[in-house]
Design a protein around this motif. Structure first.
Motif, PDB file in Angstrom:
ATOM      1  N   LEU A  82       7.397  13.268  -3.929  1.00  0.00           N
ATOM      2  CA  LEU A  82       8.454  11.845  -3.729  1.00  0.00           C
ATOM      3  C   LEU A  82       7.419  11.521  -2.059  1.00  0.00           C
ATOM      4  N   GLY A  83       6.714  12.377  -1.385  1.00  0.00           N
ATOM      5  CA  GLY A  83       6.276  12.178  -0.264  1.00  0.00           C
ATOM      6  C   GLY A  83       5.456  11.068   0.087  1.00  0.00           C
ATOM      7  N   ARG A  84       5.471  10.330  -0.950  1.00  0.00           N
ATOM      8  CA  ARG A  84       4.568   8.624  -0.620  1.00  0.00           C
ATOM      9  C   ARG A  84       5.089   7.654  -1.066  1.00  0.00           C
ATOM     10  N   VAL A  85       5.541   6.566  -0.823  1.00  0.00           N
ATOM     11  CA  VAL A  85       5.810   5.434  -0.877  1.00  0.00           C
ATOM     12  C   VAL A  85       5.364   4.363  -0.723  1.00  0.00           C
ATOM     13  N   ARG A  86       5.790   3.132  -2.064  1.00  0.00           N
ATOM     14  CA  ARG A  86       5.256   1.825  -1.532  1.00  0.00           C
ATOM     15  C   ARG A  86       6.326   1.082  -1.592  1.00  0.00           C
ATOM     16  N   LEU A 103       9.729   7.473  -9.740  1.00  0.00           N
ATOM     17  CA  LEU A 103      10.648   7.043  -9.094  1.00  0.00           C
ATOM     18  C   LEU A 103      11.020   5.177  -8.622  1.00  0.00           C
ATOM     19  N   ARG A 104      11.714   4.815  -9.214  1.00  0.00           N
ATOM     20  CA  ARG A 104      11.986   3.310  -8.392  1.00  0.00           C
ATOM     21  C   ARG A 104      13.560   3.078  -8.294  1.00  0.00           C
ATOM     22  N   LEU A 105      13.336   2.485  -7.222  1.00  0.00           N
ATOM     23  CA  LEU A 105      14.359   1.732  -6.545  1.00  0.00           C
ATOM     24  C   LEU A 105      14.222   0.287  -6.032  1.00  0.00           C
ATOM     25  N   THR A 106      14.875  -0.753  -7.014  1.00  0.00           N
ATOM     26  CA  THR A 106      15.026  -1.728  -7.087  1.00  0.00           C
ATOM     27  C   THR A 106      16.596  -2.580  -6.075  1.00  0.00           C
ATOM     28  N   THR A 107      16.488  -2.838  -5.529  1.00  0.00           N
ATOM     29  CA  THR A 107      17.753  -4.400  -5.111  1.00  0.00           C
ATOM     30  C   THR A 107      17.194  -5.073  -5.238  1.00  0.00           C
ATOM     31  N   VAL A 108      17.757  -6.091  -6.353  1.00  0.00           N
ATOM     32  CA  VAL A 108      17.913  -7.835  -6.909  1.00  0.00           C
ATOM     33  C   VAL A 108      18.972  -8.594  -6.019  1.00  0.00           C
ATOM     34  N   VAL A 109      18.350  -9.218  -4.832  1.00  0.00           N
ATOM     35  CA  VAL A 109      19.548 -10.019  -4.137  1.00  0.00           C
ATOM     36  C   VAL A 109      19.314 -11.311  -4.811  1.00  0.00           C
ATOM     37  N   GLU A 143       8.694   2.124  -5.274  1.00  0.00           N
ATOM     38  CA  GLU A 143       7.683   3.584  -5.924  1.00  0.00           C
ATOM     39  C   GLU A 143       7.397   4.341  -4.936  1.00  0.00           C
ATOM     40  N   ALA A 144       8.209   5.711  -5.780  1.00  0.00           N
ATOM     41  CA  ALA A 144       7.791   7.046  -5.075  1.00  0.00           C
ATOM     42  C   ALA A 144       7.097   7.971  -6.089  1.00  0.00           C
ATOM     43  N   GLY A 145       6.319   8.734  -5.284  1.00  0.00           N
ATOM     44  CA  GLY A 145       5.708   9.487  -6.079  1.00  0.00           C
ATOM     45  C   GLY A 145       4.627  10.244  -5.189  1.00  0.00           C
ATOM     46  N   GLY A 146       4.362  11.594  -5.487  1.00  0.00           N
ATOM     47  CA  GLY A 146       2.837  11.781  -5.118  1.00  0.00           C
ATOM     48  C   GLY A 146       1.570  11.603  -5.089  1.00  0.00           C
ATOM     49  N   ARG A 147       0.996  13.306  -5.632  1.00  0.00           N
ATOM     50  CA  ARG A 147      -0.710  13.015  -4.894  1.00  0.00           C
ATOM     51  C   ARG A 147      -1.154  11.341  -6.678  1.00  0.00           C
ATOM     52  N   ARG A 174       0.532  -1.099   0.025  1.00  0.00           N
ATOM     53  CA  ARG A 174      -0.058   0.082  -0.045  1.00  0.00           C
ATOM     54  C   ARG A 174       0.894   1.191  -0.090  1.00  0.00           C
ATOM     55  N   TRP A 175       0.447   2.417  -0.568  1.00  0.00           N
ATOM     56  CA  TRP A 175       1.373   3.469  -0.409  1.00  0.00           C
ATOM     57  C   TRP A 175       1.299   4.313   0.614  1.00  0.00           C
ATOM     58  N   GLN A 176       2.133   4.952   1.580  1.00  0.00           N
ATOM     59  CA  GLN A 176       2.127   5.464   2.828  1.00  0.00           C
ATOM     60  C   GLN A 176       3.323   6.266   2.971  1.00  0.00           C
ATOM     61  N   ALA A 177       3.393   7.670   3.361  1.00  0.00           N
ATOM     62  CA  ALA A 177       3.894   8.632   3.434  1.00  0.00           C
ATOM     63  C   ALA A 177       5.533   8.054   3.549  1.00  0.00           C
ATOM     64  N   ALA A 178       6.434   8.475   2.995  1.00  0.00           N
ATOM     65  CA  ALA A 178       7.669   8.612   3.229  1.00  0.00           C
ATOM     66  C   ALA A 178       8.057   9.052   4.649  1.00  0.00           C
ATOM     67  N   GLU A 179       8.499   8.118   4.654  1.00  0.00           N
ATOM     68  CA  GLU A 179       9.713   8.064   6.498  1.00  0.00           C
ATOM     69  C   GLU A 179      10.937   8.880   6.508  1.00  0.00           C
ATOM     70  N   PRO A 180      10.831   9.541   6.639  1.00  0.00           N
ATOM     71  CA  PRO A 180      11.455  11.229   7.137  1.00  0.00           C
ATOM     72  C   PRO A 180      13.401  10.087   7.512  1.00  0.00           C
ATOM     73  N   GLY A 181      14.462  10.250   6.636  1.00  0.00           N
ATOM     74  CA  GLY A 181      15.384   9.204   7.338  1.00  0.00           C
ATOM     75  C   GLY A 181      15.594   8.329   7.108  1.00  0.00           C
ATOM     76  N   ALA A 182      14.714   7.299   5.954  1.00  0.00           N
ATOM     77  CA  ALA A 182      14.043   6.276   6.073  1.00  0.00           C
ATOM     78  C   ALA A 182      13.272   5.947   4.793  1.00  0.00           C
ATOM     79  N   PHE A 183      13.608   6.411   3.600  1.00  0.00           N
ATOM     80  CA  PHE A 183      13.742   6.951   2.260  1.00  0.00           C
ATOM     81  C   PHE A 183      12.888   5.429   2.065  1.00  0.00           C
ATOM     82  N   CYS A 184      11.982   4.851   1.691  1.00  0.00           N
ATOM     83  CA  CYS A 184      12.097   3.934   1.043  1.00  0.00           C
ATOM     84  C   CYS A 184      12.100   2.748   1.375  1.00  0.00           C
TER      85      CYS A 184
END
Length: 183
Positions: free
Chosen positions: A53-57, A79-85, A69-73, A28-38
């Motif tokens: 980038l105030g909302r992230v999933r 924006l997408r940040l992906t880590t493949v392990v 994924e990060a984005g506004g309204r 679910r989409w939620q507010a981005a956490e300061p100092g712990a983006f994504c």
């Protein structure tokens, strides 16, 4: 579905799949956490992009890849940040890491690695103790800064993302520096 595709292509291997009872809840989409983006402690979005980038999933840990994924309204997900392990899946990014834009030099400290960056995507492939891992930052839609003059988002986030995410998953420390000017 993946294993069905593999069989159709004549492949003999299978990809492990969780049972339906083990599947995580929908993200679910939620507010981005300061100092712990994504959800990555120590990572912050550039201040100029705070509203955009105030909302992230954020996808769950424990799979082959973790995506945020990060984005506004609207529209969300610029924006997408992906880590493949999963090492086999991470190697899918090896050509792009080597030839996808301006080449990045070897990071200082930590495991061997290489990458590339352009204005919309940065990829870094690290050879961690558990195998190759890929770190990808991509701008999938235009993202607005407050004054329209924010830094290049991919360039601003890639080193911090690689460093913080590598620490989070036990692949660090990696200290990634970008070339002065993108070619």
């Amino acid at each position: 579905m993946t294993n069905g595709g593999l069989r159709k292509l004549g492949c003999s291997g299978t990809y492990p799949a969780p049972s339906p009872d083990e599947l995580p809840d929908p993200v679910r989409w939620q507010a981005a956490e300061p100092g712990a983006f994504c959800g990555v402690r120590g990572l912050s979005a550039p201040a100029a992009y705070g509203e955009s980038l105030g909302r992230v999933r954020v996808g769950p840990d424990g799979g082959a890849a973790r995506t945020c994924e990060a984005g506004g309204r609207y529209p969300p997900g610029g924006l997408r940040l992906t880590t493949v392990v999963d090492p086999a899946l991470a190697r899918v990014f090896s050509d792009e890491a080597g030839y996808g834009g301006t080449r990045l030099g070897r990071a200082k400290g930590g495991p061997e690695g290489f990458g590339s960056i352009d204005v919309t995507r940065g990829v870094y492939l690290a050879q961690c103790q558990t195998g190759d891992m890929a770190f990808v930052v991509e701008r999938v839609r235009p993202v607005s800064s407050k004054d329209g003059k924010g830094p290049n988002l991919v360039r601003a986030l890639l080193p911090a993302y690689v460093e913080a995410e590598a620490e989070r998953i036990g692949c660090g420390p990696i200290r990634l520096t970008l070339p002065e000017v993108l070619e």
